[in-house]
Each structure stands twice: as C-alpha cells, then as structure tokens.
Design a protein around this motif. Structure first.
Motif, PDB file in Angstrom:
ATOM      1  N   SER A  37       0.853  -1.265  -0.171  1.00  0.00           N
ATOM      2  CA  SER A  37       0.070   0.043  -0.174  1.00  0.00           C
ATOM      3  C   SER A  37       0.746   1.258  -0.063  1.00  0.00           C
ATOM      4  CB  SER A  37      -0.799   0.089   1.362  1.00  0.00           C
ATOM      5  OG  SER A  37      -1.182   1.162   1.528  1.00  0.00           O
ATOM      6  N   ALA A  90      -0.179  -7.808   1.063  1.00  0.00           N
ATOM      7  CA  ALA A  90      -0.997  -7.104   2.212  1.00  0.00           C
ATOM      8  C   ALA A  90      -0.794  -7.598   3.625  1.00  0.00           C
ATOM      9  CB  ALA A  90      -2.690  -7.370   1.917  1.00  0.00           C
ATOM     10  N   ASP A  93       1.922  -5.485   5.236  1.00  0.00           N
ATOM     11  CA  ASP A  93       1.184  -4.454   5.386  1.00  0.00           C
ATOM     12  C   ASP A  93       0.568  -4.485   6.789  1.00  0.00           C
ATOM     13  OD1 ASP A  93       2.175  -3.860   2.773  1.00  0.00           O
ATOM     14  OD2 ASP A  93       0.232  -2.748   2.285  1.00  0.00           O
ATOM     15  N   MET A 149      -7.657  -0.618   5.975  1.00  0.00           N
ATOM     16  CA  MET A 149      -7.225  -1.845   5.516  1.00  0.00           C
ATOM     17  C   MET A 149      -8.324  -2.767   5.919  1.00  0.00           C
ATOM     18  SD  MET A 149      -3.439  -1.469   6.523  1.00  0.00           S
ATOM     19  CE  MET A 149      -2.682  -3.296   6.830  1.00  0.00           C
TER      20      MET A 149
END
Length: 156
Positions: A37, A90, A93, A149
């Motif tokens: 991201s 992801a 993250d 998120m």
C-alpha cells in the motif's frame, strides 16, 4: 493493559524510546520498499524521518548525562523483524501496521509518564513533551490506515 506506568525515572525512561526508536527505524526500512500500500509506504517514510530525528536528540541528551542507550533491538523487536521478513503484500502491510500500533501505544504511555509531575529530569521531560504530539500523530495515522485496510487484518 494498564495505560498508566506510575513514576518513571530518567534511567528507566531513556533506554525505552532509544530501543523503540531504533526498532521503528529498522522495521520501517523494509516497509518503505516492500509495503504493497502506498499509504503504508508513506507512513514508513515518515517513521524513518521522525524517529531518526528523535533518536539523535535522545542520544545527545544521554551523552550529556553519561547514559548508555541500547544500540540493538530487544528480543520482541527482533522477532517482529523476523516475522515481517516472512510476509509479503497485504499480509506484510498488516503485520507492519500491527507492530507500529503496539509500539506506539506503549511509547505514548511512557512519554505521558515522563510528562508527569513526578518526572524530574528537565532535559528528558522537554524531549518527552516535544515528542509526545508526534507519537500521538503517528498513532492516529496507524488507526486511520488500519481502518482503511478493513480492520480484519488487526485480528490476525
């Protein structure tokens, strides 16, 4: 988890943000490159900038006082670093942001204690009161990013 830490002394206070700041910088280096991201990458960039600056200030105060601050990560941060190395996309993250959230909650409590009336070290108190709003801003940003998120990542 109790938010208040009770009275904090200079010798108790200084090593913690020194180690924590070091961890923020070391954990944010891979995040700046690897995060999927753009927001997380920007956040990592900001962490590197702000914590590098705060670390240098703290080192300078410690040097004047003849205090030795940690130069390596504690076990908890070493294991966080290892966990991050196994993740991508992801998942990376989410793991990075979760680590940042945990660290900032702890650090903010510590800095609030150092702002308290029982903390009598003027130089460190000034450092704490100057740095606290920055940390609170970081934490707010963590919460915003985690919310975007989807919050589900935090449960993992």
């Amino acid at each position: 988890a109790k938010a208040s830490l009770g009275p904090v002394t200079a010798n108790l206070f200084a090593p913690q943000p020194a180690e924590g700041g070091l961890a923020e910088v070391q954990l944010s280096q891979p995040a700046r490159q690897q995060a999927s991201s753009a927001e997380v990458r920007q956040f990592a960039e900001r962490m590197l900038e702000d914590h590098t600056k705060a670390n240098a200030e703290l080192q300078a105060i410690a040097k004047q006082k003849g205090m030795t601050l940690p130069k390596t990560l504690n076990e908890e941060h070493v294991s966080t670093m290892k966990t991050l190395q196994t993740k991508t996309g992801a998942e990376f993250d989410a793991a990075y942001m979760a680590a940042m959230k945990k660290d900032h909650v702890k650090t903010i409590a510590l800095f609030q204690a150092a702002n308290g009336p029982s903390f009598d070290d003027a130089a460190l108190k000034a450092f704490a009161s100057k740095t606290l709003p920055v940390l609170q801003e970081h934490h707010k940003r963590v919460m915003q990013i985690e919310e975007k998120m989807g919050g589900s990542a935090a449960a993992r």
